[in-house]
Design a protein around this motif. Sequence first.
Motif, mmCIF file in Angstrom:
data_model
loop_
_atom_site.group_PDB
_atom_site.id
_atom_site.type_symbol
_atom_site.label_atom_id
_atom_site.label_comp_id
_atom_site.label_asym_id
_atom_site.label_seq_id
_atom_site.Cartn_x
_atom_site.Cartn_y
_atom_site.Cartn_z
ATOM 1 N N UNK A 90 0.878 -1.350 -0.061
ATOM 2 C CA UNK A 90 -0.025 0.150 0.095
ATOM 3 C C UNK A 90 0.903 1.114 0.108
ATOM 4 N N UNK A 91 2.054 1.285 0.721
ATOM 5 C CA UNK A 91 2.932 2.383 0.971
ATOM 6 C C UNK A 91 3.687 2.527 -0.423
ATOM 7 N N UNK A 92 3.958 1.427 -0.878
ATOM 8 C CA UNK A 92 4.699 1.449 -2.259
ATOM 9 C C UNK A 92 3.750 1.959 -3.237
ATOM 10 N N UNK A 93 2.654 2.012 -3.168
ATOM 11 C CA UNK A 93 1.688 2.865 -4.284
ATOM 12 C C UNK A 93 1.904 4.244 -3.614
ATOM 13 N N UNK A 94 2.032 4.693 -2.678
ATOM 14 C CA UNK A 94 2.365 6.012 -2.266
ATOM 15 C C UNK A 94 3.409 6.628 -2.944
ATOM 16 N N UNK A 95 4.652 5.833 -2.815
ATOM 17 C CA UNK A 95 5.871 6.179 -3.459
ATOM 18 C C UNK A 95 5.724 6.354 -4.996
ATOM 19 N N UNK A 96 5.068 5.568 -5.660
ATOM 20 C CA UNK A 96 4.727 5.480 -6.892
ATOM 21 C C UNK A 96 4.139 6.896 -7.312
ATOM 22 N N UNK A 97 3.007 7.298 -6.533
ATOM 23 C CA UNK A 97 2.238 8.383 -6.743
ATOM 24 C C UNK A 97 3.381 9.684 -6.571
ATOM 25 N N UNK A 98 4.201 9.597 -5.851
ATOM 26 C CA UNK A 98 5.130 10.621 -5.876
ATOM 27 C C UNK A 98 6.124 10.563 -6.632
ATOM 28 N N UNK A 99 6.264 9.820 -7.926
ATOM 29 C CA UNK A 99 6.997 9.767 -8.834
ATOM 30 C C UNK A 99 8.442 9.378 -8.267
ATOM 31 N N UNK A 100 8.459 8.364 -7.371
ATOM 32 C CA UNK A 100 9.748 8.042 -6.859
ATOM 33 C C UNK A 100 10.297 6.687 -7.504
#
Length: 482
Positions: free
Chosen positions: A139-149
Motif C-alpha cells: 500500500x505504501x509502495x503505491x504512495x511512493x509511485x504516486x510521488x513519482x519516486x
Amino acid sequence: MYKNLLSIMLALLIIVSAFVSCGGEKGDQAPEITTTIETSPAETEDPEPDNLPEKDFGGYEFKLYCRSCCTSHKDGLWQAESTGDVVNDSVFDRNKKVEERFNCIIAEPLLSDGEDTSVITAALLAGDCMADVIIPHFRFLGDMVLKQLMYDLAKVDYLDFSRPWWNTMLIENYSIFGRSFVAYGTIDVDNITEAGCILFNKKLNTSYLPEENFYKSVKDGAWTIDKMNSVVHSFGADLDGDGNVTGDKDLFGLTGNSGYMFMYQVAMDQPTTRPNDDGEPELVINTPKMATIAEKMYDMAVAYEYSKVDNDTDSAIFIDSRSLFMTTKLSACINKSMRSMEDDYGILPLPKYDEAQTSYFSHGSAHSNMLGIAAIQPDIERTGIILEALTAEGYKMIKPAVYDVALKQKGARDDDSAEMIDIICATRTGDFADLYDEWGLVYTLDHMNRAKIDTFASFYAKNEKASIKRLSKAIDLFREMP
C-alpha cells in the motif's frame, strides 16, 4: 653362457607360472589392481535459463530495503549464514549463487521503522538512492509511485515478466497505460507463502461433523460461501456453561483477524476496480453481488455468536483446538506455533461465491513483498540484472524449499492439503485499488467487520467519492508520467 642364462630364465618362468596358477585358489587371490578414472558429474541443463548476460560488477554491494514489522520480511530475503534449516539455507544459497555469478554482494537489508516509509521517501526526494530495490508494504509502495519516486519497470531491459518467476496476473492488474512501477515475484519466502486460505481442525471435523468432507467440497466445486456459512452456523458451544461466549474458554465455528476479511471479496470474484475500454481502472464494486457478499459475511463473521473475528484475534484459539475454521495465510502453516499444534489441521482455499464461479481465487499480495526500483537508480542495467537473477534463482531454489518441503511436508498434514495448496497458489490475484485506494473500498469487508456494519449500500455511499477521487488522482498521474 648364453645357454646358462636361457636356462635360468626358463626356470624362473616356470616358477612364476606355478605361482600364478596356485594364486587362483580361494583365499590366496592376489589383490586386484584397478585404475579409477575420476570424471566430473555431467552438468544438468537448466530447463529455465534466465538468459542474462554474464557481468562482473566488481564487488558492488546490492542493497535491499524492506519493512521491519515482521521478521519474515527480512529473513525471507537474506540470511547471514547456513543454519541447516531448509528454508533459510535456500535463501542463503540463492544469494551466494548470485553473488558468485556477478561478483557482487547482497547486503543485509535496510529496515524501515515498522511500516513507516518516511525515511526512504525523504532520502529519494533528496536525491539519495539508499537502496537498489525497495520492498515496503504494497500500500505504501503505491504512495511512493504516486510521488513519482519509482522507476517504470516496463523499461528495464533485463526484467522479463513473462517468465515463471514473476506473477504476470498481479503485475498486469497493478499496471495501466503500459506502465509497471511495481512487481511481484519469487524474490523471497513471503511471496510464496502470503496467500489467503482457511485452516480447519480435523479432529473437530471428525468428532462433531463426520459427514462433512471439505476436501471433496472443494474438488467438486461446491466449496462456496453458503456452504461455509452453513457449517459455521452448525458449530460452536458454551463449553464452561456460564452463558457468556468468551475467546479463552468456548468453542467457535470461525476465528480470524478482521484484517483478512477483504480476501473473501477477492475469493468470490468481486473486483473493486476493472479496466474500462480505455484501459482506465474504474470502480465496479457497487453491485448487487457485493451487497450479497457483505450480507453473507456479516451473517457468518459478525452476527453469529460463535464466530470471533476482530482486530485482537490471532491463531491462539485455533491452536488450542477450540475453533473449527480459521481465516489466515499459508505462511501460518510453517510458523513455529502452528507446527507445534497437537491436533491435525487441513488447508482449504477461501470459498467461491457460488458453484457457477469457475475458479477459486486467493489474494496474492496481502502482506507480501511487492517491489519497486527507485527512479534515481544510478545503474538501471545492473539493478535489472541482479533483480532478475535473484527472482529467477528464488524460483529455482527458494520456492522448492518453501513450497514442496516446508508447506507440503511440514505445513500440510495430509496429501489433500498439499493439493489445496496447489489450488491456492495457482489462483493468486489482486486489484489496482490495493495500491492506490488508501485503505478505501478495496478493504470494504475489513471496515464493515470492525464497525459491525450490516448494509453495504450505506457504507458505499459514505466512501464512494473519496475512493473515486483517490483513484482518479492515480490514473491522472499515470497518464502524465513520461
